[in-house]
Design a protein around this motif. Structure first.
Motif, PDB file in Angstrom:
ATOM      1  N   GLN A   1      37.383   4.397  75.057  1.00  0.00           N
ATOM      2  CA  GLN A   1      37.786   4.836  73.719  1.00  0.00           C
ATOM      3  C   GLN A   1      39.277   5.154  73.754  1.00  0.00           C
ATOM      4  OE1 GLN A   1      35.761   8.366  72.383  1.00  0.00           O
ATOM      5  NE2 GLN A   1      36.047   7.818  70.249  1.00  0.00           N
ATOM      6  N   ARG A   2      40.011   4.580  72.792  1.00  0.00           N
ATOM      7  CA  ARG A   2      41.450   4.815  72.668  1.00  0.00           C
ATOM      8  C   ARG A   2      41.717   5.498  71.339  1.00  0.00           C
ATOM      9  NH1 ARG A   2      45.096  -0.150  73.837  1.00  0.00           N
ATOM     10  NH2 ARG A   2      46.535   1.571  73.828  1.00  0.00           N
ATOM     11  N   PHE A   3      42.766   6.308  71.291  1.00  0.00           N
ATOM     12  CA  PHE A   3      43.117   7.049  70.088  1.00  0.00           C
ATOM     13  C   PHE A   3      44.557   6.749  69.702  1.00  0.00           C
ATOM     14  CE2 PHE A   3      39.997   9.467  72.480  1.00  0.00           C
ATOM     15  CZ  PHE A   3      39.032   9.708  71.520  1.00  0.00           C
ATOM     16  N   GLU A   4      44.801   6.649  68.406  1.00  0.00           N
ATOM     17  CA  GLU A   4      46.158   6.554  67.873  1.00  0.00           C
ATOM     18  C   GLU A   4      46.392   7.810  67.066  1.00  0.00           C
ATOM     19  OE1 GLU A   4      47.191   2.958  65.855  1.00  0.00           O
ATOM     20  OE2 GLU A   4      46.037   1.721  67.257  1.00  0.00           O
ATOM     21  N   THR A   5      47.291   8.656  67.567  1.00  0.00           N
ATOM     22  CA  THR A   5      47.523   9.944  66.931  1.00  0.00           C
ATOM     23  C   THR A   5      48.951  10.400  67.212  1.00  0.00           C
ATOM     24  OG1 THR A   5      46.794  12.246  66.820  1.00  0.00           O
ATOM     25  CG2 THR A   5      46.584  11.145  68.947  1.00  0.00           C
ATOM     26  N   LEU A   6      49.429  11.330  66.423  1.00  0.00           N
ATOM     27  CA  LEU A   6      50.738  11.920  66.668  1.00  0.00           C
ATOM     28  C   LEU A   6      50.651  12.978  67.764  1.00  0.00           C
ATOM     29  CD1 LEU A   6      52.002  12.292  62.993  1.00  0.00           C
ATOM     30  CD2 LEU A   6      52.558  10.513  64.659  1.00  0.00           C
ATOM     31  N   GLY A   7      49.459  13.489  68.009  1.00  0.00           N
ATOM     32  CA  GLY A   7      49.240  14.485  69.050  1.00  0.00           C
ATOM     33  C   GLY A   7      48.922  13.832  70.378  1.00  0.00           C
ATOM     34  N   ARG A   8      48.389  14.615  71.281  1.00  0.00           N
ATOM     35  CA  ARG A   8      48.033  14.134  72.620  1.00  0.00           C
ATOM     36  C   ARG A   8      46.541  13.841  72.657  1.00  0.00           C
ATOM     37  NH1 ARG A   8      46.563  16.641  77.627  1.00  0.00           N
ATOM     38  NH2 ARG A   8      47.186  15.266  79.331  1.00  0.00           N
ATOM     39  N   ALA A   9      46.184  12.616  72.950  1.00  0.00           N
ATOM     40  CA  ALA A   9      44.778  12.220  73.035  1.00  0.00           C
ATOM     41  C   ALA A   9      44.652  11.106  74.074  1.00  0.00           C
ATOM     42  CB  ALA A   9      44.275  11.750  71.684  1.00  0.00           C
ATOM     43  N   PRO A  10      44.347  11.467  75.318  1.00  0.00           N
ATOM     44  CA  PRO A  10      44.234  10.447  76.353  1.00  0.00           C
ATOM     45  C   PRO A  10      43.011   9.554  76.151  1.00  0.00           C
ATOM     46  CG  PRO A  10      43.581  12.570  77.215  1.00  0.00           C
ATOM     47  CD  PRO A  10      44.094  12.806  75.822  1.00  0.00           C
ATOM     48  N   ASP A  11      43.072   8.356  76.720  1.00  0.00           N
ATOM     49  CA  ASP A  11      41.918   7.455  76.681  1.00  0.00           C
ATOM     50  C   ASP A  11      40.731   8.116  77.372  1.00  0.00           C
ATOM     51  OD1 ASP A  11      43.639   5.680  75.552  1.00  0.00           O
ATOM     52  OD2 ASP A  11      43.662   4.278  77.238  1.00  0.00           O
TER      53      ASP A  11
END
Length: 87
Positions: A17-27
């Motif tokens: 699962q990958r995330f696109e965000t302005l914050g920090r969200a590792p795979d």
């Protein structure tokens, strides 16, 4: 000639699962249990060609984390497939 087939799926899948965000969200990576059923039919055509149609449903069971909570829960996710082709 017409051929019919049915089957049951049972196995493991590797999930990413990958995330696109302005914050920090590792795979995130994990394993999922896979359970499913399917059926298909093939019809012989001419000169070694055949027409095939398959359909099925699978359930992937894996840990999920809700946005509003830090707790993980095991939850199912349903997937359906339909394929048709000439070979």
């Amino acid at each position: 000639m017409i051929s019919l087939g049915v089957g049951v799926d049972l196995g493991l899948a590797v999930m990413r699962q990958r995330f696109e965000t302005l914050g920090r969200a590792p795979d995130r990576h994990g394993l999922a249990g896979v359970f499913g059923v399917g059926a298909g039919v093939t019809v012989d055509l001419v000169r070694g060609f055949y027409l095939g149609v398959e359909g099925g449903a699978q359930t992937y069971v894996f840990k999920q984390q809700r946005e509003s909570s830090n707790e993980e829960e095991v939850a199912p996710s349903l997937a359906a497939r339909l394929r048709a082709g000439v070979a």
